[in-house]
Scaffold this motif. Structure first.
Motif, PDB file in Angstrom:
ATOM      1  N   LEU A  90      28.995  10.234  30.177  1.00  0.00           N
ATOM      2  CA  LEU A  90      28.156  10.644  29.434  1.00  0.00           C
ATOM      3  C   LEU A  90      29.087  11.636  28.103  1.00  0.00           C
ATOM      4  O   LEU A  90      28.542  11.798  27.119  1.00  0.00           O
ATOM      5  N   ILE A  91      29.780  12.335  28.852  1.00  0.00           N
ATOM      6  CA  ILE A  91      30.818  13.095  27.654  1.00  0.00           C
ATOM      7  C   ILE A  91      31.320  12.056  26.749  1.00  0.00           C
ATOM      8  O   ILE A  91      31.554  12.247  25.539  1.00  0.00           O
ATOM      9  N   LEU A  92      31.798  10.929  27.237  1.00  0.00           N
ATOM     10  CA  LEU A  92      32.713  10.008  26.327  1.00  0.00           C
ATOM     11  C   LEU A  92      31.691   9.293  25.452  1.00  0.00           C
ATOM     12  O   LEU A  92      31.952   9.345  24.245  1.00  0.00           O
ATOM     13  N   LEU A  93      30.303   9.304  25.833  1.00  0.00           N
ATOM     14  CA  LEU A  93      29.305   8.950  24.897  1.00  0.00           C
ATOM     15  C   LEU A  93      29.037   9.830  23.671  1.00  0.00           C
ATOM     16  O   LEU A  93      28.821   9.434  22.758  1.00  0.00           O
ATOM     17  N   MET A  94      28.982  11.224  24.140  1.00  0.00           N
ATOM     18  CA  MET A  94      28.751  12.338  23.110  1.00  0.00           C
ATOM     19  C   MET A  94      29.760  13.014  22.774  1.00  0.00           C
ATOM     20  O   MET A  94      29.595  14.065  22.250  1.00  0.00           O
ATOM     21  N   ARG A  95      31.215  12.523  22.870  1.00  0.00           N
ATOM     22  CA  ARG A  95      32.112  13.234  22.606  1.00  0.00           C
ATOM     23  C   ARG A  95      32.420  13.706  21.264  1.00  0.00           C
ATOM     24  O   ARG A  95      32.991  14.818  20.777  1.00  0.00           O
ATOM     25  N   LYS A  96      31.907  12.891  20.133  1.00  0.00           N
ATOM     26  CA  LYS A  96      32.262  13.125  18.684  1.00  0.00           C
ATOM     27  C   LYS A  96      31.507  14.482  18.399  1.00  0.00           C
ATOM     28  O   LYS A  96      31.731  15.127  17.710  1.00  0.00           O
ATOM     29  N   ASN A  97      29.984  14.463  18.963  1.00  0.00           N
ATOM     30  CA  ASN A  97      28.956  15.304  18.514  1.00  0.00           C
ATOM     31  C   ASN A  97      29.364  16.630  19.469  1.00  0.00           C
ATOM     32  O   ASN A  97      29.113  17.770  18.872  1.00  0.00           O
ATOM     33  N   MET A  98      29.419  16.656  20.683  1.00  0.00           N
ATOM     34  CA  MET A  98      29.662  17.825  21.414  1.00  0.00           C
ATOM     35  C   MET A  98      31.209  18.479  21.549  1.00  0.00           C
ATOM     36  O   MET A  98      31.287  19.556  21.850  1.00  0.00           O
ATOM     37  N   ILE A  99      32.276  17.465  21.353  1.00  0.00           N
ATOM     38  CA  ILE A  99      33.637  17.978  21.319  1.00  0.00           C
ATOM     39  C   ILE A  99      34.321  18.146  20.136  1.00  0.00           C
ATOM     40  O   ILE A  99      34.786  19.122  19.769  1.00  0.00           O
ATOM     41  N   ALA A 100      34.358  16.969  19.529  1.00  0.00           N
ATOM     42  CA  ALA A 100      35.198  16.885  18.459  1.00  0.00           C
ATOM     43  C   ALA A 100      34.661  17.595  17.211  1.00  0.00           C
ATOM     44  O   ALA A 100      35.380  18.370  16.541  1.00  0.00           O
ATOM     45  N   LYS A 101      33.604  17.675  16.948  1.00  0.00           N
ATOM     46  CA  LYS A 101      33.068  18.350  15.661  1.00  0.00           C
ATOM     47  C   LYS A 101      32.834  19.744  15.930  1.00  0.00           C
ATOM     48  O   LYS A 101      33.442  20.534  14.933  1.00  0.00           O
ATOM     49  N   PRO A 102      32.698  20.383  17.210  1.00  0.00           N
ATOM     50  CA  PRO A 102      32.657  21.891  17.190  1.00  0.00           C
ATOM     51  C   PRO A 102      34.156  22.181  17.138  1.00  0.00           C
ATOM     52  O   PRO A 102      34.270  23.306  16.549  1.00  0.00           O
TER      53      PRO A 102
END
Length: 119
Positions: A90-102
């Motif tokens: 799930l983290i890999l699917l949402m990493r751009k919005n949840m991790i990289a962008k913030p």
């Protein structure tokens, strides 16, 4: 007898001094920002390390507990590993919005934090 510098020479010298001062100021501000970002990152490392160690210990505890409840020497570890696999997926699917962008926004905000105060 010495000639006094002309107004143009004085102006050119003043512009050179101003440019050098602005360059040095830019270097100092950049160094300050890099030092601040680096110190924030380094202060985050012990917290991250302790969080990971805590998660590992809790995971082992949960796995052993599930082993006892399932009466199996390995099923608890498979369940805990499966849960972690789903979380990682799930983290890999949402990493751009949840991790990289913030994180990118945090770095940009930190770099330009004092810029708004000077305006």
């Amino acid at each position: 007898m010495q000639e006094e510098p002309s107004k143009i020479e004085v102006t050119v010298d003043s512009i050179k001094d101003y440019a050098n001062t602005q360059y040095e100021l830019m270097l100092l501000k950049g160094s300050d920002k890099i030092a601040h970002l680096g110190s924030n990152a380094l202060s985050f490392i012990p917290i991250l390390l302790m969080t990971v160690l805590t998660a590992v210990m809790l995971s082992f505890g949960l796995a052993y507990y599930l082993n006892e409840k399932m009466m199996s020497p390995y099923c608890g570890f498979l369940v805990v590993g499966g849960v972690y696999f789903v979380i990682i997926f799930l983290i890999l699917l949402m990493r751009k919005n949840m991790i990289a962008k913030p994180f990118r926004n945090l770095i940009i905000k930190e770099l330009f934090k004092n810029k708004n105060k000077n305006l």
